[in-house]
Scaffold this motif. Structure first.
Motif, mmCIF file in Angstrom:
data_model
loop_
_atom_site.group_PDB
_atom_site.id
_atom_site.type_symbol
_atom_site.label_atom_id
_atom_site.label_comp_id
_atom_site.label_asym_id
_atom_site.label_seq_id
_atom_site.Cartn_x
_atom_site.Cartn_y
_atom_site.Cartn_z
ATOM 1 N N GLU A 181 0.831 -1.209 0.000
ATOM 2 C CA GLU A 181 0.000 0.000 0.000
ATOM 3 C C GLU A 181 0.866 1.259 0.000
ATOM 4 O O GLU A 181 0.539 2.248 -0.674
ATOM 5 N N GLU A 182 1.964 1.254 0.756
ATOM 6 C CA GLU A 182 2.869 2.403 0.758
ATOM 7 C C GLU A 182 3.436 2.652 -0.635
ATOM 8 O O GLU A 182 3.489 3.794 -1.113
ATOM 9 N N LYS A 185 0.626 3.804 -3.256
ATOM 10 C CA LYS A 185 0.184 5.184 -3.002
ATOM 11 C C LYS A 185 1.206 6.193 -3.526
ATOM 12 O O LYS A 185 0.859 7.185 -4.177
ATOM 13 N N SER A 186 2.480 5.940 -3.247
ATOM 14 C CA SER A 186 3.530 6.836 -3.722
ATOM 15 C C SER A 186 3.667 6.784 -5.232
ATOM 16 O O SER A 186 3.793 7.822 -5.909
ATOM 17 N N LYS A 188 1.498 5.914 -7.512
ATOM 18 C CA LYS A 188 0.349 6.480 -8.203
ATOM 19 C C LYS A 188 0.523 7.983 -8.387
ATOM 20 O O LYS A 188 0.155 8.545 -9.429
ATOM 21 N N GLN A 189 1.089 8.637 -7.394
ATOM 22 C CA GLN A 189 1.293 10.084 -7.477
ATOM 23 C C GLN A 189 2.366 10.454 -8.497
ATOM 24 O O GLN A 189 2.321 11.527 -9.106
ATOM 25 N N GLU A 192 1.078 6.841 -12.439
ATOM 26 C CA GLU A 192 0.026 5.843 -12.207
ATOM 27 C C GLU A 192 0.010 4.772 -13.295
ATOM 28 O O GLU A 192 -0.200 3.583 -13.001
ATOM 29 N N ALA A 214 -3.754 -3.560 -2.825
ATOM 30 C CA ALA A 214 -3.387 -2.171 -2.552
ATOM 31 C C ALA A 214 -3.997 -1.232 -3.591
ATOM 32 O O ALA A 214 -4.505 -0.155 -3.260
ATOM 33 N N LYS A 217 -7.726 -0.879 -2.997
ATOM 34 C CA LYS A 217 -8.015 0.033 -1.888
ATOM 35 C C LYS A 217 -7.967 1.486 -2.337
ATOM 36 O O LYS A 217 -8.819 2.303 -1.983
ATOM 37 N N LEU A 218 -6.937 1.815 -3.111
ATOM 38 C CA LEU A 218 -6.814 3.189 -3.607
ATOM 39 C C LEU A 218 -7.977 3.559 -4.527
ATOM 40 O O LEU A 218 -8.519 4.660 -4.445
ATOM 41 N N ASP A 219 -8.354 2.630 -5.380
ATOM 42 C CA ASP A 219 -9.467 2.888 -6.303
ATOM 43 C C ASP A 219 -10.768 3.106 -5.546
ATOM 44 O O ASP A 219 -11.589 3.955 -5.930
ATOM 45 N N LYS A 222 -11.429 6.617 -4.266
ATOM 46 C CA LYS A 222 -11.827 7.638 -5.248
ATOM 47 C C LYS A 222 -13.332 7.676 -5.441
ATOM 48 O O LYS A 222 -13.872 8.637 -5.979
#
Length: 223
Positions: A181-182, A185-186, A188-189, A192, A214, A217-219, A222
């Motif tokens: 997940e870490e 998340k990084s 994607k910024q 992506e 992971a 979860k990010l999706d 949104k």
């Protein structure tokens, strides 16, 4: 190095007189043990003028204790003697007082090393004795690596997972999913599309499952 670098000087100090040679001014600074912020530059310059051996001895003597100077010393040693400093790591940290100062020093070392050659840092960590110290350093290092270069962290995922978890065997699912997940998340910024391509091309297995969860979860965040 008879007094602590954490002390500074007063505005009335003779060290502020331009007629005083800089080396003499440093001696005055260390003798007075007082403090406005504008004189920190003197201390920074003094650190830059010292040899690696002098800096190491200053740390071992407990003479460097303020966060700014600890960071400055750590960056110098990390750049100029990375392996030697790593070998003396435990002894150096024992002479730094306070958890905050210890982390300031350690993080400055790790980040300077990682910026130069993160793979070399990982390999040094692998050689540490298995246990809490290795895990603590690995958690902080791997977190920083995920932040500055998530693609590289992903490519070394399995080695980093082993370092982040003290257990040689057993269930690493929590550690695996948390670190994936870490990274995601990084990444994607930063890029992506590259992140999604990498995850989509992973072979079936636990690593792919961790990254796919992971991303999922990010999706969901949104929506």
């Amino acid at each position: 190095m008879g007094v602590s670098i954490s002390r500074m000087i007063s505005a009335e100090s003779t060290a502020m007189n331009e007629d005083v040679p800089i080396n003499k001014a440093f001696d005055v600074l260390f003798a007075e043990r007082k403090s406005p912020m504008r004189t920190r530059a003197f201390l920074k310059n003094r650190i830059q003028m010292m040899t690696d051996d002098q800096l190491t001895q200053a740390l071992l003597n407990g003479d460097v204790q303020s966060p700014a100077e600890l960071k400055e010393v750590a960056q110098r040693l990390a750049k100029e003697d990375p392996q030697g400093t790593f070998n003396r790591l435990e002894a150096l940290q024992l002479r730094i007082y306070g958890m905050e100062n210890s982390y300031t020093f350690g993080d400055a070392l790790l980040q300077t090393w990682a910026d130069a050659d993160a793979v070399a840092v990982m390999n040094r960590l692998k050689k540490m004795k298995r246990g809490g110290a290795q895990q603590d350093w690995s958690l902080r290092f791997s977190g920083y690596w995920a932040m500055i270069d998530p693609a590289a962290a992903a490519r070394n995922f399995n080695d980093l997972i082993y370092l982040r978890n003290m257990q040689v065997q057993g269930d690493m699912a929590f550690t695996t999913h948390r670190y994936a997940e870490e990274i995601v998340k990084s990444w994607k910024q930063k890029d992506e599309d590259a992140m999604r391509d990498y995850v989509g091309n992973l072979p079936a297995g636990g690593e792919r499952d961790a990254f796919e969860n992971a991303v999922k979860k990010l999706d969901e965040l949104k929506r």
